[in-house]
Design a protein around this motif. Structure first.
Motif, short mmCIF file in Angstrom:
data_model
loop_
_atom_site.label_atom_id
_atom_site.label_comp_id
_atom_site.label_asym_id
_atom_site.label_seq_id
_atom_site.Cartn_x
_atom_site.Cartn_y
_atom_site.Cartn_z
N ALA A 6 40.06 29.85 42.43
CA ALA A 6 40.10 30.55 41.15
C ALA A 6 39.31 31.85 41.28
CB ALA A 6 39.53 29.68 40.03
N LEU A 7 40.01 32.96 41.33
CA LEU A 7 39.41 34.27 41.54
C LEU A 7 39.52 35.10 40.26
CD1 LEU A 7 38.33 36.70 43.23
CD2 LEU A 7 40.68 37.03 44.04
N ALA A 8 38.39 35.56 39.74
CA ALA A 8 38.37 36.46 38.59
C ALA A 8 38.09 37.87 39.08
CB ALA A 8 37.31 36.02 37.58
N THR A 9 38.94 38.83 38.70
CA THR A 9 38.78 40.19 39.19
C THR A 9 38.64 41.18 38.04
OG1 THR A 9 41.19 40.51 39.32
CG2 THR A 9 40.05 39.76 41.31
N PHE A 10 37.93 42.27 38.34
CA PHE A 10 37.85 43.41 37.44
C PHE A 10 37.34 44.61 38.23
CE2 PHE A 10 35.41 46.13 34.46
CZ PHE A 10 36.48 46.57 33.70
N ASN A 11 38.21 45.58 38.44
CA ASN A 11 37.85 46.81 39.16
C ASN A 11 37.09 46.51 40.45
OD1 ASN A 11 39.11 48.33 37.19
ND2 ASN A 11 37.22 48.90 36.13
N GLY A 12 37.69 45.67 41.27
CA GLY A 12 37.02 45.22 42.49
C GLY A 12 37.55 45.81 43.77
N GLU A 13 38.19 46.97 43.70
CA GLU A 13 38.88 47.52 44.88
C GLU A 13 37.96 47.75 46.08
OE1 GLU A 13 40.59 51.30 43.92
OE2 GLU A 13 38.66 52.31 43.72
N LYS A 14 36.68 48.00 45.85
CA LYS A 14 35.79 48.41 46.94
C LYS A 14 35.61 47.32 47.99
CE LYS A 14 31.47 50.86 47.77
NZ LYS A 14 30.27 51.50 47.14
N PHE A 15 35.49 46.06 47.55
CA PHE A 15 35.20 44.97 48.48
C PHE A 15 36.27 43.89 48.51
CE2 PHE A 15 30.99 46.49 46.90
CZ PHE A 15 30.54 47.07 48.09
N VAL A 35 44.61 34.11 40.44
CA VAL A 35 43.82 35.29 40.08
C VAL A 35 44.01 35.59 38.60
CG1 VAL A 35 43.33 37.70 40.58
CG2 VAL A 35 44.25 36.23 42.39
N SER A 36 42.90 35.76 37.90
CA SER A 36 42.94 36.25 36.52
C SER A 36 42.25 37.61 36.52
CB SER A 36 42.23 35.28 35.57
OG SER A 36 42.29 35.75 34.24
N ASP A 37 43.02 38.66 36.31
CA ASP A 37 42.48 40.01 36.32
C ASP A 37 42.20 40.46 34.90
OD1 ASP A 37 42.02 42.61 37.96
OD2 ASP A 37 43.20 43.21 36.21
N ARG A 72 34.30 34.15 30.69
CA ARG A 72 35.51 33.53 30.13
C ARG A 72 36.71 33.75 31.04
NH1 ARG A 72 36.27 36.08 24.56
NH2 ARG A 72 38.06 34.69 24.49
N ASN A 73 36.70 34.83 31.80
CA ASN A 73 37.80 35.07 32.72
C ASN A 73 37.83 34.03 33.83
OD1 ASN A 73 40.09 36.59 33.50
ND2 ASN A 73 38.88 37.73 34.99
N ALA A 78 40.24 28.98 36.08
CA ALA A 78 40.17 27.54 36.39
C ALA A 78 41.26 26.76 35.65
CB ALA A 78 38.80 26.99 36.04
N LYS A 79 41.49 27.13 34.41
CA LYS A 79 42.50 26.44 33.61
C LYS A 79 43.88 26.60 34.21
CE LYS A 79 44.43 26.24 28.92
NZ LYS A 79 44.35 26.81 27.54
#
Length: 219
Positions: A6-15, A35-37, A72-73, A78-79
């Motif tokens: 379960a991967l939560a992303t937000f403006n993560g392009e750098k890494f 992935v929940s972006d 919450r993301n 996970a859900k």
């Protein structure tokens, strides 16, 4: 037992590319990457969709209708998972190749509801700067209600049974012990239920590199 990431992303392009590569290198492949972006405006989604074309496992990418915030993301991610086990994943870390293989073994015990592992702290250049939890040789097993309430269990280190997701409907009633006017963060929510209803296992092996780069949402 299958494992969903379960991967939560937000403006993560750098890494993000480095993290995704470490997921693809797992000796035990996950059943899926969910992935929940949370409304990224950089190249995060492009990186994810390109990765999905060649990933050695299914990649399911979705976006909430409105911004949720990272806590919450993660709960939303996970859900959406479908496997018996769920492993939380941050967008800017690096997993060791045997992480999922080692962690899944702990769930051969049906009473274990959650397990978490140690990690090496790294900076943005991937230089080692410390540890998350002191290294030790043996696992620590906590019976119900024995888990220390003040222990920090970083979300990226957690693998837990999907059965705990059934309590998500109660999350709106929770309170963060550090910020009482906020809901309990994801990395406290699932350990709370696991520690009440079953066993929690601390695997001290450093199975991830936890990146501290100055712009972490938490850490």
């Amino acid at each position: 037992m299958r494992i969903s990431i379960a991967l939560a992303t937000f403006n993560g392009e750098k890494f993000l590319k480095r993290q995704l590569a470490s997921l693809a290198d797992q000796t035990l492949k996950p059943a899926e990457l969910v992935v929940s972006d949370d409304g990224s405006s950089d190249k995060t989604l492009s990186i994810l969709f390109n990765f999905a074309k060649t990933a050695p496992f299914p990649v399911n990418i979705s976006q909430p209708r409105s911004r949720l915030g990272y806590q919450r993301n993660f709960i939303r991610a996970a859900k959406l998972c479908t496997s018996e086990l769920i492993a939380f994943c941050d967008q800017d870390d690096i997993w060791e190749p045997k992480k999922l293989q080692i962690m899944r073994r702990e769930f051969n015990d049906p009473d274990v509801l959650l397990a978490f592992h140690g990690a090496i702290l790294i900076n943005k250049a991937e230089t080692k700067i410390g540890h998350v939890h002191a290294p030790r040789k043996n696992d620590i097993r906590y019976e119900p209600l024995e888990f220390p309430s003040g222990m920090i269990v970083p979300g990226f280190s957690q693998v837990f049974r999907r059965s705990l997701v059934r309590f998500n409907a109660l999350h709106r009633l929770s309170a963060d012990p550090h910020r009482p006017n906020h809901r309990m963060p994801h990395d406290l929510w699932y350990p709370f239920w696991a520690s009440v209803l079953g066993r929690v296992v601390h695997v001290p092996a450093p199975l991830a590199r936890y990146r501290q780069h100055g712009a972490n949402t938490s850490g």
